[in-house]
Design an enzyme around this catalytic site. Structure first.
Site, PDB file in Angstrom:
ATOM      1  N   HIS A  66      36.890 -25.257  -7.143  1.00  0.00           N
ATOM      2  CA  HIS A  66      37.027 -26.103  -8.332  1.00  0.00           C
ATOM      3  C   HIS A  66      38.180 -27.087  -8.167  1.00  0.00           C
ATOM      4  O   HIS A  66      38.022 -28.298  -8.405  1.00  0.00           O
ATOM      5  CB  HIS A  66      37.255 -25.221  -9.564  1.00  0.00           C
ATOM      6  CG  HIS A  66      37.544 -25.992 -10.812  1.00  0.00           C
ATOM      7  ND1 HIS A  66      36.596 -26.246 -11.780  1.00  0.00           N
ATOM      8  CD2 HIS A  66      38.683 -26.592 -11.256  1.00  0.00           C
ATOM      9  CE1 HIS A  66      37.127 -26.962 -12.752  1.00  0.00           C
ATOM     10  NE2 HIS A  66      38.405 -27.182 -12.462  1.00  0.00           N
ATOM     11  N   GLU A  67      39.338 -26.582  -7.778  1.00  0.00           N
ATOM     12  CA  GLU A  67      40.504 -27.456  -7.646  1.00  0.00           C
ATOM     13  C   GLU A  67      40.279 -28.522  -6.578  1.00  0.00           C
ATOM     14  O   GLU A  67      40.700 -29.679  -6.741  1.00  0.00           O
ATOM     15  CB  GLU A  67      41.755 -26.640  -7.318  1.00  0.00           C
ATOM     16  CG  GLU A  67      42.165 -25.651  -8.397  1.00  0.00           C
ATOM     17  CD  GLU A  67      42.325 -26.269  -9.775  1.00  0.00           C
ATOM     18  OE1 GLU A  67      42.740 -27.447  -9.870  1.00  0.00           O
ATOM     19  OE2 GLU A  67      42.009 -25.574 -10.764  1.00  0.00           O
ATOM     20  N   HIS A  99      38.778 -31.660  -7.809  1.00  0.00           N
ATOM     21  CA  HIS A  99      39.756 -32.642  -8.314  1.00  0.00           C
ATOM     22  C   HIS A  99      40.436 -33.368  -7.156  1.00  0.00           C
ATOM     23  O   HIS A  99      40.643 -34.584  -7.203  1.00  0.00           O
ATOM     24  CB  HIS A  99      40.820 -31.945  -9.167  1.00  0.00           C
ATOM     25  CG  HIS A  99      40.306 -31.324 -10.409  1.00  0.00           C
ATOM     26  ND1 HIS A  99      39.442 -31.965 -11.273  1.00  0.00           N
ATOM     27  CD2 HIS A  99      40.540 -30.094 -10.963  1.00  0.00           C
ATOM     28  CE1 HIS A  99      39.168 -31.164 -12.294  1.00  0.00           C
ATOM     29  NE2 HIS A  99      39.821 -30.024 -12.119  1.00  0.00           N
ATOM     30  N   HIS A 119      36.668 -32.888 -14.816  1.00  0.00           N
ATOM     31  CA  HIS A 119      35.914 -31.762 -15.342  1.00  0.00           C
ATOM     32  C   HIS A 119      34.546 -32.225 -15.830  1.00  0.00           C
ATOM     33  O   HIS A 119      34.384 -33.342 -16.311  1.00  0.00           O
ATOM     34  CB  HIS A 119      36.667 -31.099 -16.496  1.00  0.00           C
ATOM     35  CG  HIS A 119      37.791 -30.242 -16.032  1.00  0.00           C
ATOM     36  ND1 HIS A 119      38.945 -30.058 -16.771  1.00  0.00           N
ATOM     37  CD2 HIS A 119      37.949 -29.501 -14.904  1.00  0.00           C
ATOM     38  CE1 HIS A 119      39.756 -29.254 -16.110  1.00  0.00           C
ATOM     39  NE2 HIS A 119      39.180 -28.904 -14.977  1.00  0.00           N
TER      40      HIS A 119
END
Length: 280
Positions: A237-238, A241, A247
């Site tokens: 997930h990170e 970014h 998101h």
């Protein structure tokens, strides 16, 4: 060293417009942190510029005013909750779920969101600057490589680990509390914010693309995860970014802000998002 939670998650069910006091301030602080509200003075940290881009409503601190109601409704909308504008039970429950520390920019409430920053090359390097005490170095390295592989499998991107004596595009570290970010964005201890990351250059100089993990959490790589937080899921997930994704408001996507257990795959929404930046 593990530390306990230092940031309060709102819990006063029933808060509504015209209410005042510390419970309202707690709600406003959370809404401001994740990009749904502006207070005076503004929250100044690494994500201040991103929150400014959102143009969130401006509220009076400690007063559940029209702006607070609007910000709360936007939070509820992004998270797929009934837009009551009140701090109801389902909203309190959502706010208590562990999540990423990155703001929810919710640009136009589209599904995946790309920020506009991207790496100029597709052969990226990363460096693991330190390791959590919860896992062996080999386990951490394997988890990080697995997380990157989710993105490289659907794009032309490649990711290569380099040693501590080499420059790296993406720097990864495990830290607790205040850990030296620009203007500092401290972690809050056990629970709630698990990690945060930063967009690719030119944002934030040396922090661009980096990913930080709260070492107050207990990190795990074993499936099924019976205790602790799955490092592969949170890292993947990170790294979304780190590659330029915001998101998503799609539950079931990897880039949804909340962590509800292991999620070691990309939703079609994630794939559409990353391929819109780097191609297939």
């Amino acid at each position: 060293m593990k530390i306990t939670k230092t940031v309060k998650v709102p819990s006063n069910i029933g808060l509504t417009k015209s209410d005042t006091g510390e419970s309202v301030t707690e709600l406003q602080n959370l809404l401001q942190k994740f990009g749904y509200l502006q207070l005076t003075p503004k929250r100044e940290d690494e994500y201040a510029e991103l929150r400014n881009e959102i143009a969130s409503p401006k509220a009076e601190k400690g007063v559940f005013d029209d702006a607070t109601e609007e910000g709360l409704k936007n939070y509820q909308k992004f998270n797929g909750l009934p837009q009551t504008g009140q701090l109801d039970e389902s909203t309190v429950k959502q706010m208590g779920i562990p999540r990423c520390g990155f703001p929810d920019r919710r640009v136009g409430f589209v599904e995946f969101n790309e920020h506009g920053n991207r790496w100029p090359n597709t052969n990226l390097t990363y460096r693991i600057e330190n390791f959590t005490i919860d896992l062996t170095e080999e386990q951490v390295r394997s988890a990080i490589a697995s997380a990157f592989k989710l993105w490289s499998d659907v794009t032309p991107l490649t990711f290569t680990e380099v040693d501590n004596n080499s420059n790296a595009d993406i720097k990864i570290k495990f830290v607790v509390g205040a850990h030296g970010d620009h203007n500092d964005e401290p972690f809050d201890g056990i629970g709630h914010v698990l990690a945060h990351a930063f967009f690719p250059p030119p944002n934030l100089g040396d922090l661009a693309g980096d990913a930080h993990f709260d070492d107050s959490e207990t990190w795990s790589v074993n499936l099924p995860v019976s205790a602790g937080i799955d490092l592969v899921t949170v890292a993947a997930h990170e790294f979304g970014h780190s590659l330029g994704l915001d998101h998503s408001n799609v539950r079931g996507s990897l880039m949804f802000a909340s962590y509800t257990g292991e999620h070691r795959f990309l939703h079609q929404d994630d794939i559409q998002g990353i391929q819109s930046i780097y191609g297939s």
